[in-house]
Design an enzyme around this catalytic site. Structure first.
Site, PDB file in Angstrom:
ATOM      1  N   ARG A   1       0.808  -1.224   0.000  1.00 16.44           N
ATOM      2  CA  ARG A   1       0.000   0.000   0.000  1.00 16.44           C
ATOM      3  C   ARG A   1       0.842   1.276   0.000  1.00 16.44           C
ATOM      4  O   ARG A   1       0.320   2.363  -0.207  1.00 16.44           O
ATOM      5  CB  ARG A   1      -0.962  -0.012   1.194  1.00 16.44           C
ATOM      6  CG  ARG A   1      -2.211  -0.830   0.913  1.00 16.44           C
ATOM      7  CD  ARG A   1      -3.084  -0.938   2.139  1.00 16.44           C
ATOM      8  NE  ARG A   1      -2.527  -1.886   3.107  1.00 16.44           N
ATOM      9  CZ  ARG A   1      -2.983  -2.027   4.351  1.00 16.44           C
ATOM     10  NH1 ARG A   1      -3.975  -1.275   4.780  1.00 16.44           N
ATOM     11  NH2 ARG A   1      -2.447  -2.919   5.164  1.00 16.44           N
TER      12      ARG A   1
ATOM     13  N   TYR B   1      28.041  32.516  -1.419  1.00 17.26           N
ATOM     14  CA  TYR B   1      28.280  31.070  -1.413  1.00 17.26           C
ATOM     15  C   TYR B   1      29.688  30.848  -0.898  1.00 17.26           C
ATOM     16  O   TYR B   1      30.669  31.310  -1.500  1.00 17.26           O
ATOM     17  CB  TYR B   1      28.138  30.457  -2.814  1.00 17.26           C
ATOM     18  CG  TYR B   1      28.623  29.024  -2.807  1.00 17.26           C
ATOM     19  CD1 TYR B   1      27.945  28.068  -2.038  1.00 17.26           C
ATOM     20  CD2 TYR B   1      29.768  28.628  -3.482  1.00 17.26           C
ATOM     21  CE1 TYR B   1      28.402  26.767  -1.963  1.00 17.26           C
ATOM     22  CE2 TYR B   1      30.233  27.329  -3.408  1.00 17.26           C
ATOM     23  CZ  TYR B   1      29.546  26.397  -2.648  1.00 17.26           C
ATOM     24  OH  TYR B   1      30.000  25.111  -2.560  1.00 17.26           O
TER      25      TYR B   1
ATOM     26  N   ALA C   1      28.874  41.364   1.011  1.00 15.88           N
ATOM     27  CA  ALA C   1      27.710  40.864   0.272  1.00 15.88           C
ATOM     28  C   ALA C   1      28.126  40.341  -1.098  1.00 15.88           C
ATOM     29  O   ALA C   1      28.958  40.942  -1.769  1.00 15.88           O
ATOM     30  CB  ALA C   1      26.701  41.987   0.112  1.00 15.88           C
TER      31      ALA C   1
END
Ligand code: UD1
Ligand code: MG
Length: 431
Positions: free
Chosen positions: A14, A343, A357
């Site tokens: 199921r 990153y 930034a």
């Protein structure tokens, strides 16, 4: 000495899945591992009965032993598969179903304690909808006479509200004999584990049922029930985190993993996901919409909102990781800051360094990954690309917009960008 046999040979039709049912995850680990964890505090030995071709299941349950039930001939037959591993075993043995991950150690303790006062103890519940569960037939004294499977039950028996949860416990010397004598002359032509209860009674033995809430004993057969079990386990994990001294501002929106560690006075804002392997130390803040996996956040650090910490990351004491910053295999020293849109992968950042930034570590050349090292108190100007392997020294300053391809010595200023040229009269309106 006590042992547990966990039956997990069924594929779980199921679930409509290529994966064995018990391998579906709850709070970041397979459901069978939740049951094993509950068993480990009560049983010294654990044996898992797997189906054929389930190597991932055998790996997931290691170092516990597994045996294979080649043919699915019923729960009693499955339990028998463990017999060769338990030859000469003198203690009690419990049989459990692998798709019952919500059972707690406390309930298993009650089961084994009841077994001390009777020859066989079993877990039972009174479900809101008893559906097709086996029914527990009791005598006038409240002892269990037998369990009758729904398929084989009469109308009167189907009206019984006490249902079999599927866990029995008895001395192995008895249980092994009862298992060996099982027959499959029933509606489903299966060897029913549940028939050991009647077999005990036929020998004049005493069987007792231990009742527990349905919320703990219900099994998982579909993805809908899997989601309900996830909600139940999440509720338990959140409660444990809050009792441990963490603030969850809006607990229902926070997803924890089975092993999430939150220290005292940690604050977790709404909509945070903790994948497995996360430790957050005292007083750190995990702000809204952050996603963390296999990482350590040291004392007093601030993560997010909207930060992503990927595996092998460590954020130092009091460091800040702000919005839209992704860290992978990154170590941030104490007090370092990466507050916006970056990153940082395969990198170590020294204490108090400031990452401007838009800083990106270019760590991948299409074939290999390379490391970036940034020294203590360095300042990386906004929109810098650090082409790894590269090292920026302590207290070095990198000008905004630089593409850094060579090491920067300690205390140096690096400018690595095209010079600006202004051409008079060549603006928008110029022809
Ligand atoms: C079983 C009980 C029923 C109980 C219910 C509770 C029996 C005969 N019936 O019914 O009284 O109310 O659980 O959920 O035991 N398995 C194997 N090999 C097999 C058959 C089953 O390993 O040959 C495993 C399955 O993977 C599963 C567990 O045993 O984890 C239970 O089997 P299942 O077919 O779901 O039993 P039920 O019909 O639900
Ligand atoms: Mg079942």
């Amino acid at each position: 000495m006590r042992a547990a046999i966990i039956l997990a040979a069924g594929q779980g039709t199921r679930m409509k899945s290529a994966m064995p049912k018990v391998m579906h995850r709850i709070a970041g680990r397979p459901m069978i591992n939740h049951l094993i964890a509950a068993c480990e505090t009560v049983f010294e030995r654990i044996i898992i009965v797997a189906g054929p071709g389930m190597p991932e299941l055998e790996r997931a349950v290691a170092p516990h032993a597994s045996v294979v039930q080649a043919e699915r001939l019923g729960t009693g037959h499955a339990a028998r598969m463990a017999a060769p591993l338990l030859q000469g075993f003198a203690g009690d043995v419990a049989v459990l179903y692998g798709d019952n991950p919500l059972i707690t150690s406390a309930t298993l303790e009650r089961l084994v304690a009841t077994r001390e006062t009777a020859d066989l103890a079993m877990l039972a519940m009174r479900p809101v909808d008893p559906a097709k569960y086996g029914r527990v037939v009791q005598d006038g004294a409240g002892d269990v006479a037998r369990i009758v499977e729904w398929a084989d039950a009469s109308e009167d028996e189907r009206a019984i509200s006490l249902c079999n949860a599927g866990v029995v416990c008895a001395a192995w010397t008895d249980l092994s004999r009862w298992l060996a004598a099982l027959r499959n002359d029933n509606r489903q032509s299966e060897f029913y584990l549940t028939d050991v209860v009647g077999a005990a009674r036929a020998e004049g033995r005493r069987n007792r049922a231990v009742e527990a809430p349905e919320a703990e004993l219900r099994g998982i057969n579909s993805r809908i029930e899997l989601a309900a079990a996830e909600a139940e386990i999440q509720a338990r994990l959140r409660e444990a985190a809050m009792l441990g001294g963490a603030t969850l501002t809006l607990p229902d929106t926070v997803c924890l993993s089975w092993d999430t560690q939150l220290g005292r006075d940690v604050v977790v804002e709404p909509h945070v996901v903790f994948a497995p392997g996360v430790t957050v130390e005292e007083g750190a803040q995990i702000r809204a919409f952050s996603h963390l996996e296999q990482c350590v956040v040291r004392r007093g650090a601030i993560i997010g909102p909207y930060a992503r910490l990927r595996p092998a990351t460590e954020v130092g004491e009091g460091a800040h990781v702000g919005n839209f910053v992704e860290l992978k295999a990154a170590t941030l020293g104490a007090g370092a800051k990466a507050n916006h849109l970056s990153y940082l992968g395969d990198v170590s950042v020294g204490p108090r360094a400031n990452i401007g930034a838009g800083t990106i570590t270019c760590n991948y050349d299409g074939v290999n990954k390379h490391r970036t090292e940034i020294g203590a108190d360095a300042f990386i100007g906004s929109d810098t690309a650090l082409v790894a392997p590269v090292r920026v020294g302590a207290r070095a300053l990198v000008a905004a917009g630089s593409v850094v391809t060579e090491d920067v010595p300690d205390d140096a200023l690096a400018i690595a960008r095209g010079r600006q040229v202004n051409k008079a009269g060549r603006g928008v309106r110029a022809k």
